[in-house]
Scaffold this motif. Structure first.
Motif, short mmCIF file in Angstrom:
data_model
loop_
_atom_site.label_atom_id
_atom_site.label_comp_id
_atom_site.label_asym_id
_atom_site.label_seq_id
_atom_site.Cartn_x
_atom_site.Cartn_y
_atom_site.Cartn_z
N LEU A 168 0.85 -1.18 0.00
CA LEU A 168 0.00 0.00 0.00
C LEU A 168 0.89 1.24 0.00
CD1 LEU A 168 -2.48 -1.24 2.74
CD2 LEU A 168 -3.02 -0.93 0.31
N MET A 169 0.71 2.08 -0.99
CA MET A 169 1.51 3.29 -1.12
C MET A 169 0.63 4.49 -0.82
SD MET A 169 3.96 4.42 -4.32
CE MET A 169 2.65 4.46 -5.56
N ASP A 170 0.82 5.07 0.36
CA ASP A 170 -0.05 6.09 0.95
C ASP A 170 -1.40 5.45 1.28
OD1 ASP A 170 1.97 7.93 0.80
OD2 ASP A 170 1.03 9.20 -0.73
N PHE A 171 -2.11 6.08 2.23
CA PHE A 171 -3.37 5.48 2.71
C PHE A 171 -4.26 6.59 3.24
CE2 PHE A 171 -5.85 2.21 5.08
CZ PHE A 171 -6.02 1.32 4.02
N GLY A 172 -4.78 7.38 2.29
CA GLY A 172 -5.56 8.55 2.64
C GLY A 172 -7.00 8.27 2.97
N SER A 226 -5.26 -7.16 5.93
CA SER A 226 -4.43 -7.85 6.92
C SER A 226 -3.15 -8.42 6.33
CB SER A 226 -5.24 -8.97 7.59
OG SER A 226 -6.25 -8.43 8.40
N ASP A 227 -2.96 -8.29 5.04
CA ASP A 227 -1.78 -8.88 4.40
C ASP A 227 -1.17 -7.90 3.40
OD1 ASP A 227 0.16 -10.81 3.86
OD2 ASP A 227 -1.02 -11.77 2.30
N ALA A 228 -0.65 -6.79 3.93
CA ALA A 228 -0.09 -5.76 3.06
C ALA A 228 0.97 -4.95 3.81
CB ALA A 228 -1.18 -4.82 2.55
N HIS A 229 2.03 -4.63 3.10
CA HIS A 229 3.03 -3.69 3.59
C HIS A 229 2.52 -2.26 3.34
CE1 HIS A 229 5.69 -7.13 3.87
NE2 HIS A 229 5.57 -7.36 2.58
N LEU A 230 3.15 -1.29 3.98
CA LEU A 230 2.66 0.08 3.93
C LEU A 230 3.84 1.04 3.79
CD1 LEU A 230 0.01 1.69 4.22
CD2 LEU A 230 0.23 1.51 6.69
N ILE A 231 3.80 1.88 2.74
CA ILE A 231 4.86 2.86 2.52
C ILE A 231 4.22 4.23 2.28
CG2 ILE A 231 6.45 1.13 1.62
CD1 ILE A 231 5.89 2.10 -1.19
N PHE A 232 4.96 5.28 2.70
CA PHE A 232 4.40 6.63 2.66
C PHE A 232 5.34 7.60 1.96
CE2 PHE A 232 2.36 4.67 6.30
CZ PHE A 232 1.02 4.96 6.05
N HIS A 250 8.98 12.58 0.22
CA HIS A 250 9.70 11.84 -0.82
C HIS A 250 8.77 11.45 -1.97
CE1 HIS A 250 12.44 11.08 2.64
NE2 HIS A 250 13.38 11.08 1.70
N GLY A 251 9.31 11.44 -3.17
CA GLY A 251 8.71 10.68 -4.24
C GLY A 251 9.22 9.25 -4.13
N LEU A 252 8.46 8.30 -4.65
CA LEU A 252 8.80 6.89 -4.49
C LEU A 252 8.92 6.23 -5.86
CD1 LEU A 252 6.36 6.05 -1.54
CD2 LEU A 252 8.78 6.73 -1.42
#
Length: 256
Positions: free
Chosen positions: A33-37, A51-57, A148-150
């Motif tokens: 998951l990239m951002d979670f607004g 329940s089965d995901a990584h999270l990056i911001f 950051h940009g990703l």
């Protein structure tokens, strides 16, 4: 690698379009998951497994992260499908305090979220490996701390997704986008940045200029506010980039 837009509304959620939130999938691996607004969890429930995901911001302005407390509730307390492991979280160095305060019960408290996420802070321009994807955080020009940009590269295929996060015009965006197959570029200022604050957001015109110089495959315009004229923003980008351009929308899927 597959990219699904959960939401890409600028600065806030909009009807049918959550705030900044993206789902990156590779076969047999947890999603990223990239951002979670705002509204992201509702969209995710029909498209992935919370329940089965990584999270990056990219950064921690509310329109990019405000659904995290709800995600924590799902992962911890879902009666039949809670998280069964700690997934990885990457972002600015204050993520644990920021989300801990958002999900705490009482004033002054900080909820310890390390029961469900293993956190590491970004180091600018230093790549990290998350399963089959290498993620490189590239510093950008935005008021939020450690924005950051990703740049996400699938390790097997070499396919690249580049995401500006939020940023004003800055040289690092050209390196971020260089040769990307999909370039998710914010265009919050609408067609033009003329008369707008510097070091905050991009326009459709600037998105087109970056895409052309960086030689991207497909430019996807995102983070456009609900009141903005999307078609004029698209037209401004097309004056500078003659490749494929799309207006991002919730539910869009890109197979790389």
């Amino acid at each position: 690698m597959k990219l699904t837009i959960l939401g890409c509304s600028g600065s806030m959620g909009a009807p049918g379009n959550p705030g900044s939130s993206y789902l990156v999938s590779t076969p047999g691996r947890p999603d990223i998951l990239m951002d979670f607004g705002p509204g992201a969890l509702a969209a995710l429930q029909s498209l992935g497994d919370p329940s089965d995901a990584h999270l990056i911001f990219s950064h921690l302005h509310a329109d990019h992260c405000s659904d995290v407390p709800s995600l924590l509730v799902w992962r911890r307390y879902h009666p039949t499908a809670p998280a069964t492991r700690r997934h990885r979280m990457y972002g600015p160095d204050h993520c644990l305090e920021h989300f801990g305060r958002m999900s705490a019960d009482n004033p002054g408290e900080v909820d310890d979220i390390t029961d469900t996420f293993e956190f590491s802070a970004w180091r600018s321009n230093e790549p990290v490996v998350i399963d089959d994807v290498t993620v490189t955080p590239v510093p950008v020009a935005h008021p939020a701390w450690q924005s950051h940009g990703l740049r996400l590269a699938e390790r097997g295929s070499g396919k690249v997704i580049a995401f500006t996060g939020d940023s004003g015009m800055t040289d690092s965006l050209f390196d971020l986008a260089r040769g990307a197959d999909i370039f998710l570029c914010e265009a919050a200022w609408g067609p033009s940045a003329e008369g707008k604050a510097e070091g905050m957001h991009l326009s459709g015109e600037q998105a087109g200029l970056i895409a052309a110089e960086a030689g991207v495959g497909t430019l996807v315009l995102v983070h456009i506010q609900p009141w903005a004229d999307k078609e004029e923003t698209l037209a401004a980008a097309r004056r500078h980039f003659d490749g494929e351009i799309r207006l991002g929308a919730a539910g869009d899927v890109f197979e790389l």
